[in-house]
Motif scaffolding. Structure first.
Motif, PDB file in Angstrom:
ATOM      1  N   ASP A   1      -6.504   7.609  -3.970  1.00 53.54           N
ATOM      2  CA  ASP A   1      -5.579   7.667  -5.102  1.00 53.54           C
ATOM      3  C   ASP A   1      -4.294   6.944  -4.711  1.00 53.54           C
ATOM      4  O   ASP A   1      -3.285   7.577  -4.369  1.00 53.54           O
ATOM      5  CB  ASP A   1      -5.306   9.128  -5.476  1.00 53.54           C
ATOM      6  CG  ASP A   1      -4.420   9.266  -6.703  1.00 53.54           C
ATOM      7  OD1 ASP A   1      -4.022   8.238  -7.284  1.00 53.54           O
ATOM      8  OD2 ASP A   1      -4.102  10.416  -7.065  1.00 53.54           O
ATOM      9  N   PHE A   2      -4.325   5.624  -4.756  1.00 57.43           N
ATOM     10  CA  PHE A   2      -3.178   4.828  -4.322  1.00 57.43           C
ATOM     11  C   PHE A   2      -1.929   5.156  -5.132  1.00 57.43           C
ATOM     12  O   PHE A   2      -0.848   5.354  -4.573  1.00 57.43           O
ATOM     13  CB  PHE A   2      -3.493   3.328  -4.440  1.00 57.43           C
ATOM     14  CG  PHE A   2      -4.689   2.897  -3.646  1.00 57.43           C
ATOM     15  CD1 PHE A   2      -4.596   2.729  -2.276  1.00 57.43           C
ATOM     16  CD2 PHE A   2      -5.915   2.653  -4.259  1.00 57.43           C
ATOM     17  CE1 PHE A   2      -5.699   2.330  -1.531  1.00 57.43           C
ATOM     18  CE2 PHE A   2      -7.017   2.257  -3.518  1.00 57.43           C
ATOM     19  CZ  PHE A   2      -6.914   2.094  -2.157  1.00 57.43           C
ATOM     20  N   ALA A   3      -2.057   5.208  -6.447  1.00 54.86           N
ATOM     21  CA  ALA A   3      -0.895   5.466  -7.301  1.00 54.86           C
ATOM     22  C   ALA A   3      -0.345   6.862  -7.051  1.00 54.86           C
ATOM     23  O   ALA A   3       0.878   7.047  -6.952  1.00 54.86           O
ATOM     24  CB  ALA A   3      -1.276   5.296  -8.769  1.00 54.86           C
ATOM     25  N   GLY A   4      -1.226   7.850  -6.958  1.00 53.94           N
ATOM     26  CA  GLY A   4      -0.770   9.215  -6.719  1.00 53.94           C
ATOM     27  C   GLY A   4      -0.040   9.343  -5.397  1.00 53.94           C
ATOM     28  O   GLY A   4       0.976  10.053  -5.294  1.00 53.94           O
TER      29      GLY A   4
ATOM     30  N   ASP B   1       3.892  10.430  -4.867  1.00 56.04           N
ATOM     31  CA  ASP B   1       4.301  11.502  -3.957  1.00 56.04           C
ATOM     32  C   ASP B   1       5.269  11.012  -2.889  1.00 56.04           C
ATOM     33  O   ASP B   1       6.149  11.762  -2.452  1.00 56.04           O
ATOM     34  CB  ASP B   1       3.073  12.112  -3.269  1.00 56.04           C
ATOM     35  CG  ASP B   1       2.182  12.893  -4.224  1.00 56.04           C
ATOM     36  OD1 ASP B   1       2.663  13.270  -5.311  1.00 56.04           O
ATOM     37  OD2 ASP B   1       1.006  13.101  -3.881  1.00 56.04           O
ATOM     38  N   ARG B   2       5.125   9.763  -2.485  1.00 61.86           N
ATOM     39  CA  ARG B   2       5.921   9.225  -1.379  1.00 61.86           C
ATOM     40  C   ARG B   2       7.331   8.836  -1.806  1.00 61.86           C
ATOM     41  O   ARG B   2       8.279   8.962  -1.030  1.00 61.86           O
ATOM     42  CB  ARG B   2       5.201   8.009  -0.785  1.00 61.86           C
ATOM     43  CG  ARG B   2       5.814   7.437   0.481  1.00 61.86           C
ATOM     44  CD  ARG B   2       4.929   6.327   1.055  1.00 61.86           C
ATOM     45  NE  ARG B   2       5.483   5.727   2.252  1.00 61.86           N
ATOM     46  CZ  ARG B   2       5.329   6.196   3.477  1.00 61.86           C
ATOM     47  NH1 ARG B   2       4.633   7.302   3.653  1.00 61.86           N
ATOM     48  NH2 ARG B   2       5.865   5.571   4.518  1.00 61.86           N
ATOM     49  N   TYR B   3       7.497   8.373  -3.050  1.00 57.77           N
ATOM     50  CA  TYR B   3       8.791   7.872  -3.521  1.00 57.77           C
ATOM     51  C   TYR B   3       9.236   8.676  -4.734  1.00 57.77           C
ATOM     52  O   TYR B   3       8.584   8.643  -5.790  1.00 57.77           O
ATOM     53  CB  TYR B   3       8.701   6.380  -3.859  1.00 57.77           C
ATOM     54  CG  TYR B   3       8.069   5.574  -2.747  1.00 57.77           C
ATOM     55  CD1 TYR B   3       8.771   5.269  -1.583  1.00 57.77           C
ATOM     56  CD2 TYR B   3       6.755   5.137  -2.857  1.00 57.77           C
ATOM     57  CE1 TYR B   3       8.172   4.548  -0.559  1.00 57.77           C
ATOM     58  CE2 TYR B   3       6.152   4.402  -1.843  1.00 57.77           C
ATOM     59  CZ  TYR B   3       6.866   4.121  -0.689  1.00 57.77           C
ATOM     60  OH  TYR B   3       6.269   3.411   0.318  1.00 57.77           O
ATOM     61  N   GLY B   4      10.353   9.365  -4.602  1.00 57.35           N
ATOM     62  CA  GLY B   4      10.793  10.291  -5.644  1.00 57.35           C
ATOM     63  C   GLY B   4      11.294   9.649  -6.914  1.00 57.35           C
ATOM     64  O   GLY B   4      11.462  10.345  -7.927  1.00 57.35           O
ATOM     65  N   ASP B   5      11.562   8.341  -6.900  1.00 53.96           N
ATOM     66  CA  ASP B   5      12.100   7.700  -8.103  1.00 53.96           C
ATOM     67  C   ASP B   5      11.051   6.866  -8.833  1.00 53.96           C
ATOM     68  O   ASP B   5      11.392   5.982  -9.626  1.00 53.96           O
ATOM     69  CB  ASP B   5      13.306   6.829  -7.762  1.00 53.96           C
ATOM     70  CG  ASP B   5      12.959   5.668  -6.830  1.00 53.96           C
ATOM     71  OD1 ASP B   5      11.873   5.708  -6.211  1.00 53.96           O
ATOM     72  OD2 ASP B   5      13.770   4.732  -6.714  1.00 53.96           O
TER      73      ASP B   5
ATOM     74  N   ALA C   1       0.534   3.269   4.696  1.00 55.04           N
ATOM     75  CA  ALA C   1       1.934   3.599   4.448  1.00 55.04           C
ATOM     76  C   ALA C   1       2.822   2.370   4.550  1.00 55.04           C
ATOM     77  O   ALA C   1       3.769   2.208   3.769  1.00 55.04           O
ATOM     78  CB  ALA C   1       2.402   4.679   5.424  1.00 55.04           C
ATOM     79  N   GLU C   2       2.519   1.472   5.508  1.00 54.02           N
ATOM     80  CA  GLU C   2       3.271   0.217   5.623  1.00 54.02           C
ATOM     81  C   GLU C   2       3.127  -0.621   4.358  1.00 54.02           C
ATOM     82  O   GLU C   2       4.098  -1.226   3.880  1.00 54.02           O
ATOM     83  CB  GLU C   2       2.771  -0.602   6.798  1.00 54.02           C
ATOM     84  CG  GLU C   2       3.029  -0.023   8.171  1.00 54.02           C
ATOM     85  CD  GLU C   2       2.399  -0.890   9.240  1.00 54.02           C
ATOM     86  OE1 GLU C   2       2.878  -2.021   9.465  1.00 54.02           O
ATOM     87  OE2 GLU C   2       1.398  -0.441   9.843  1.00 54.02           O
ATOM     88  N   ALA C   3       1.910  -0.669   3.824  1.00 54.80           N
ATOM     89  CA  ALA C   3       1.682  -1.441   2.608  1.00 54.80           C
ATOM     90  C   ALA C   3       2.459  -0.842   1.440  1.00 54.80           C
ATOM     91  O   ALA C   3       3.085  -1.564   0.657  1.00 54.80           O
ATOM     92  CB  ALA C   3       0.190  -1.484   2.296  1.00 54.80           C
ATOM     93  N   TYR C   4       2.416   0.485   1.319  1.00 55.25           N
ATOM     94  CA  TYR C   4       3.176   1.145   0.252  1.00 55.25           C
ATOM     95  C   TYR C   4       4.661   0.813   0.363  1.00 55.25           C
ATOM     96  O   TYR C   4       5.324   0.517  -0.642  1.00 55.25           O
ATOM     97  CB  TYR C   4       2.999   2.660   0.328  1.00 55.25           C
ATOM     98  CG  TYR C   4       1.638   3.182  -0.044  1.00 55.25           C
ATOM     99  CD1 TYR C   4       0.760   2.471  -0.855  1.00 55.25           C
ATOM    100  CD2 TYR C   4       1.222   4.440   0.410  1.00 55.25           C
ATOM    101  CE1 TYR C   4      -0.478   2.974  -1.195  1.00 55.25           C
ATOM    102  CE2 TYR C   4      -0.028   4.959   0.066  1.00 55.25           C
ATOM    103  CZ  TYR C   4      -0.864   4.219  -0.730  1.00 55.25           C
ATOM    104  OH  TYR C   4      -2.102   4.733  -1.074  1.00 55.25           O
ATOM    105  N   ASP C   5       5.202   0.880   1.584  1.00 56.55           N
ATOM    106  CA  ASP C   5       6.627   0.619   1.766  1.00 56.55           C
ATOM    107  C   ASP C   5       6.990  -0.814   1.381  1.00 56.55           C
ATOM    108  O   ASP C   5       8.056  -1.064   0.806  1.00 56.55           O
ATOM    109  CB  ASP C   5       7.035   0.880   3.216  1.00 56.55           C
ATOM    110  CG  ASP C   5       7.065   2.368   3.568  1.00 56.55           C
ATOM    111  OD1 ASP C   5       7.020   3.201   2.632  1.00 56.55           O
ATOM    112  OD2 ASP C   5       7.108   2.688   4.771  1.00 56.55           O
ATOM    113  N   GLN C   6       6.111  -1.769   1.694  1.00 57.30           N
ATOM    114  CA  GLN C   6       6.362  -3.155   1.322  1.00 57.30           C
ATOM    115  C   GLN C   6       6.350  -3.334  -0.196  1.00 57.30           C
ATOM    116  O   GLN C   6       7.210  -4.013  -0.765  1.00 57.30           O
ATOM    117  CB  GLN C   6       5.321  -4.079   1.965  1.00 57.30           C
ATOM    118  CG  GLN C   6       5.574  -4.381   3.425  1.00 57.30           C
ATOM    119  CD  GLN C   6       6.727  -5.356   3.599  1.00 57.30           C
ATOM    120  OE1 GLN C   6       7.909  -4.966   3.487  1.00 57.30           O
ATOM    121  NE2 GLN C   6       6.422  -6.616   3.843  1.00 57.30           N
TER     122      GLN C   6
END
Length: 199
Positions: free
Chosen positions: A158-161, A165-169, A118-123
């Motif tokens: 499924d990194f992209a999926g 799901d995590r970011y609505g935009d 999740a930290e990586a996704y946020d970065q």
């Protein structure tokens, strides 16, 4: 051994050496992806290695400004041979760069432990002004895979999926698969191009 120390140390050195010489393969990959997006003026690569991807992207987008985030010191020394690349010697977790039109990873997220993904996704998300490109191994559910005799160092999911799901935009622009037996192979990776959009 801690995952960051693992990649910063001798195993990361060996990984860097194994992945030298794939620029032409990467030119083919990024050229194919480029038709689905507007030309970026700035690019950040998390987990840049020795710069094989950036060299290829410079061929496809020669006028872009490139930034590289890399934890391995030997890889950073190789990166320093490239002109006009801003280098951050550190991990994806501590990078603090100006946002770029395109943020990409290629074979990085598969090595992020599940408890820190999740930290990586946020970065990735916070550094992307418009596009996110993920070139990784895909699996519909989280699965751990032994990696060169080591456990707990490679995961498919499924990194992209999960980012969608995590970011609505975010929206999915395009995706593709490159087979290891292709003329310019990419070790069975699946790529996903995502875009931020105004809701």
């Amino acid at each position: 051994m801690d995952t960051l120390d693992f990649w910063a140390g001798s195993f990361g050195d060996d990984y860097t050496e194994r992945n030298v010489g794939r620029v032409n393969n990467n030119i083919a990959l990024f050229s194919g992806i480029s038709v689905f997006m507007k030309k970026p003026e700035s690019v950040i690569e998390f987990g840049a290695g020795s710069g094989e991807n950036i060299q290829a992207m410079e061929y496809v987008w020669p006028d872009a400004l490139y930034s590289a985030v890399e934890i391995n010191a030997n890889a950073c020394r190789r990166l320093s041979d490239l002109d006009h690349v801003i280098i951050h010697h550190g991990s994806i977790y501590d990078a603090d760069l100006l946002p770029a039109d395109l943020v990409m990873t290629k074979g990085l997220l598969i090595h992020i432990p599940p408890e820190r993904i999740a930290e990586a996704y946020d970065q990735i998300y916070s550094h992307a002004k418009r596009y996110i490109l993920l070139c990784e191994y895909y699996n519909p559910t989280l699965v751990a895979v032994p990696y060169r005799g080591h456990a707990g160092k490679l995961w498919k999911r499924d990194f992209a999926g999960e980012m969608l799901d995590r970011y609505g935009d975010l929206r999915l622009v395009e995706y593709g698969f490159v087979y290891r037996r292709d003329g310019l192979p990419q070790d069975d990776i699946t790529w996903f191009l995502l875009e931020k959009y105004a809701r």
